[in-house]
Design an enzyme around this catalytic site. Structure first.
Site, mmCIF file in Angstrom:
data_model
loop_
_atom_site.group_PDB
_atom_site.id
_atom_site.type_symbol
_atom_site.label_atom_id
_atom_site.label_comp_id
_atom_site.label_asym_id
_atom_site.label_seq_id
_atom_site.Cartn_x
_atom_site.Cartn_y
_atom_site.Cartn_z
ATOM 1 N N ASN A 18 0.752 -1.532 -0.141
ATOM 2 C CA ASN A 18 -0.255 0.049 0.228
ATOM 3 C C ASN A 18 0.623 1.205 0.400
ATOM 4 O O ASN A 18 1.387 1.437 0.827
ATOM 5 C CB ASN A 18 -1.091 -0.172 1.005
ATOM 6 C CG ASN A 18 -1.841 1.082 1.069
ATOM 7 O OD1 ASN A 18 -1.532 1.724 0.995
ATOM 8 N ND2 ASN A 18 -3.156 0.437 1.235
ATOM 9 N N HIS A 21 0.741 6.476 2.010
ATOM 10 C CA HIS A 21 1.835 7.314 2.988
ATOM 11 C C HIS A 21 2.330 7.832 2.672
ATOM 12 O O HIS A 21 3.005 8.528 2.623
ATOM 13 C CB HIS A 21 1.837 6.725 4.666
ATOM 14 C CG HIS A 21 0.847 7.041 5.412
ATOM 15 N ND1 HIS A 21 -0.628 7.123 5.413
ATOM 16 C CD2 HIS A 21 0.112 5.182 5.696
ATOM 17 C CE1 HIS A 21 -1.571 6.604 6.337
ATOM 18 N NE2 HIS A 21 -1.350 5.503 5.638
ATOM 19 N N HIS A 54 -5.883 3.069 -1.368
ATOM 20 C CA HIS A 54 -6.883 3.925 -0.762
ATOM 21 C C HIS A 54 -7.414 5.476 -1.013
ATOM 22 O O HIS A 54 -6.263 6.111 -0.782
ATOM 23 C CB HIS A 54 -6.533 3.427 0.279
ATOM 24 C CG HIS A 54 -8.199 3.630 0.951
ATOM 25 N ND1 HIS A 54 -8.263 3.778 2.422
ATOM 26 C CD2 HIS A 54 -8.861 4.536 0.875
ATOM 27 C CE1 HIS A 54 -9.757 4.092 2.920
ATOM 28 N NE2 HIS A 54 -10.399 4.737 1.748
ATOM 29 N N ARG A 56 -9.582 8.078 -0.349
ATOM 30 C CA ARG A 56 -10.636 8.491 0.217
ATOM 31 C C ARG A 56 -11.671 9.006 0.204
ATOM 32 O O ARG A 56 -10.607 9.959 -0.970
ATOM 33 C CB ARG A 56 -9.927 9.280 2.160
ATOM 34 C CG ARG A 56 -9.378 7.685 2.404
ATOM 35 C CD ARG A 56 -8.864 8.533 4.262
ATOM 36 N NE ARG A 56 -8.640 7.218 4.909
ATOM 37 C CZ ARG A 56 -9.683 6.663 5.375
ATOM 38 N NH1 ARG A 56 -10.453 7.986 6.101
ATOM 39 N NH2 ARG A 56 -9.401 5.751 6.583
ATOM 40 N N ARG A 60 -7.334 12.376 1.696
ATOM 41 C CA ARG A 60 -6.384 12.831 1.976
ATOM 42 C C ARG A 60 -5.103 12.815 2.177
ATOM 43 O O ARG A 60 -3.715 13.184 2.503
ATOM 44 C CB ARG A 60 -6.805 12.967 4.129
ATOM 45 C CG ARG A 60 -6.672 10.896 3.880
ATOM 46 C CD ARG A 60 -6.526 10.450 5.252
ATOM 47 N NE ARG A 60 -8.008 11.282 5.579
ATOM 48 C CZ ARG A 60 -8.525 10.726 7.323
ATOM 49 N NH1 ARG A 60 -7.756 9.738 8.000
ATOM 50 N NH2 ARG A 60 -9.545 10.763 7.945
ATOM 51 N N GLU A 81 -8.921 0.921 -3.285
ATOM 52 C CA GLU A 81 -9.444 0.383 -1.694
ATOM 53 C C GLU A 81 -10.860 2.092 -1.966
ATOM 54 O O GLU A 81 -9.884 2.291 -2.073
ATOM 55 C CB GLU A 81 -8.537 0.918 -0.349
ATOM 56 C CG GLU A 81 -7.563 -0.192 -0.184
ATOM 57 C CD GLU A 81 -6.708 -0.315 1.424
ATOM 58 O OE1 GLU A 81 -6.712 0.667 2.205
ATOM 59 O OE2 GLU A 81 -6.976 -1.482 1.257
ATOM 60 N N THR A 112 -7.774 3.411 9.379
ATOM 61 C CA THR A 112 -9.629 2.936 9.334
ATOM 62 C C THR A 112 -9.516 1.468 10.172
ATOM 63 O O THR A 112 -8.173 0.461 10.948
ATOM 64 C CB THR A 112 -9.517 1.129 7.952
ATOM 65 O OG1 THR A 112 -9.421 2.016 6.632
ATOM 66 C CG2 THR A 112 -10.801 0.319 7.810
ATOM 67 N N GLU A 162 -11.004 -9.646 2.707
ATOM 68 C CA GLU A 162 -9.787 -9.500 3.272
ATOM 69 C C GLU A 162 -9.682 -9.373 5.142
ATOM 70 O O GLU A 162 -10.474 -8.359 5.996
ATOM 71 C CB GLU A 162 -8.826 -7.414 3.223
ATOM 72 C CG GLU A 162 -7.488 -8.003 3.369
ATOM 73 C CD GLU A 162 -7.300 -6.778 2.796
ATOM 74 O OE1 GLU A 162 -6.418 -5.477 3.684
ATOM 75 O OE2 GLU A 162 -7.544 -6.544 1.390
ATOM 76 N N HIS A 200 -3.503 -5.408 8.359
ATOM 77 C CA HIS A 200 -3.638 -3.583 8.110
ATOM 78 C C HIS A 200 -2.957 -3.917 10.001
ATOM 79 O O HIS A 200 -3.391 -4.575 10.902
ATOM 80 C CB HIS A 200 -5.156 -3.890 9.486
ATOM 81 C CG HIS A 200 -5.363 -1.924 9.548
ATOM 82 N ND1 HIS A 200 -5.525 -1.120 8.839
ATOM 83 C CD2 HIS A 200 -5.369 -1.499 10.889
ATOM 84 C CE1 HIS A 200 -5.391 -0.233 9.498
ATOM 85 N NE2 HIS A 200 -5.423 -0.370 11.242
#
Length: 254
Positions: A18, A21, A54, A56, A60, A81, A112, A162, A200
């Site tokens: 992922n 970030h 992801h 959002r 963000r 995502e 999440t 998942e 996660h």
């Protein structure tokens, strides 16, 4: 001479990286560096089997143009995502990822915080997600390790679940219990004909036991790898995670 046969080894566990970030760092200064597309390509070169991003609702970190650019650049599957709403359905139909992973989303949360509530929302989710299935996009639901949630996921035609591993990773006191829940849910899901992934909060210290669950086919890991890359470099962090996953499955037969 008597011939002996050995049980087949587990298939290679896929690693989805992922890159959200990387975009968080970029957005902190409002510029264009670091570029999430560059991170996705570097992850692929380092051994990632897929890229997760992801988008959002509040944008963000990952932005609309990032999703399109990542999909165009990578050769491994994109796991998109997204929240379960019409805006994200339209985006997924435009991007055509390999899979759309439906996650719960609240604007006030930092990340999440738990699994999607599928039980009680089967009709709404089934109707909302049908256009994705019609387009050939695999449906993945990010859920808690619960047979009831797995049954509900199957009832709306999910291809993948998942399992949320956050509590397993963060709750040292109840880690054995959380692991048992995840392992039981993985077995149950596969017996119901659903592919099982997990993610996660996974780190170098917590990934091994989850990777060793025979029914697992993919782990999606992001924040830890981005953070660890400050010290190791991004490719080396990915390679080390890949090695730990492979080691955990070595010698385990099916």
């Amino acid at each position: 001479m008597t011939e002996t046969s050995s049980a087949p080894a587990l298939s290679r566990l896929r690693l989805g990286v992922n890159i959200d970030h990387v975009a968080t760092v970029r957005n902190a200064r409002g510029g264009v560096h670091p570029n999430p597309v560059d991170a996705a390509l570097l992850a692929e070169q380092a051994g990632a089997d897929g890229i997760t991003a992801h988008l959002r609702e509040d944008r963000r970190h990952i932005r609309d143009d990032d999703i399109h650019a990542i999909k165009a650049a990578i050769t491994v599957p994109l796991n998109f995502e997204m929240a379960a709403n019409s805006e994200m359905i339209e985006m997924a139909l435009a991007v055509r990822p390999n899979a759309a992973c439906i996650v719960p989303e609240r604007r006030e949360e930092v990340t999440t915080e738990g699994g999607l509530a599928v039980v009680g929302n089967e009709d709404r989710l089934g109707t909302l997600l049908q256009p994705l299935k019609d387009a050939g996009i695999r449906i993945s639901l990010f859920i808690e390790a619960s047979e009831a949630e797995i049954d509900a996921a199957r009832s709306i035609g999910a291809d993948i679940i998942e399992l949320h591993t956050g509590r397993y990773c963060h709750d040292d006191t109840n880690r054995d219990f959380e692991y048992s829940r995840i392992r039981s849910a993985a077995t149950y899901a596969v017996n119901q004909g659903i592919e099982c992934h997990a993610g996660h909060g996974l780190t170098f210290d917590t990934v091994g036991a989850i990777a060793a669950i025979p029914e697992m086919e993919e782990l999606n890991i992001g924040h830890f790898l981005i953070g660890e890359s400050i010290f190791l470099g991004f490719p080396e962090a990915i390679r080390r995670m890949r090695s730990l996953m492979d080691d955990a499955r070595e010698g385990i037969s099916v």
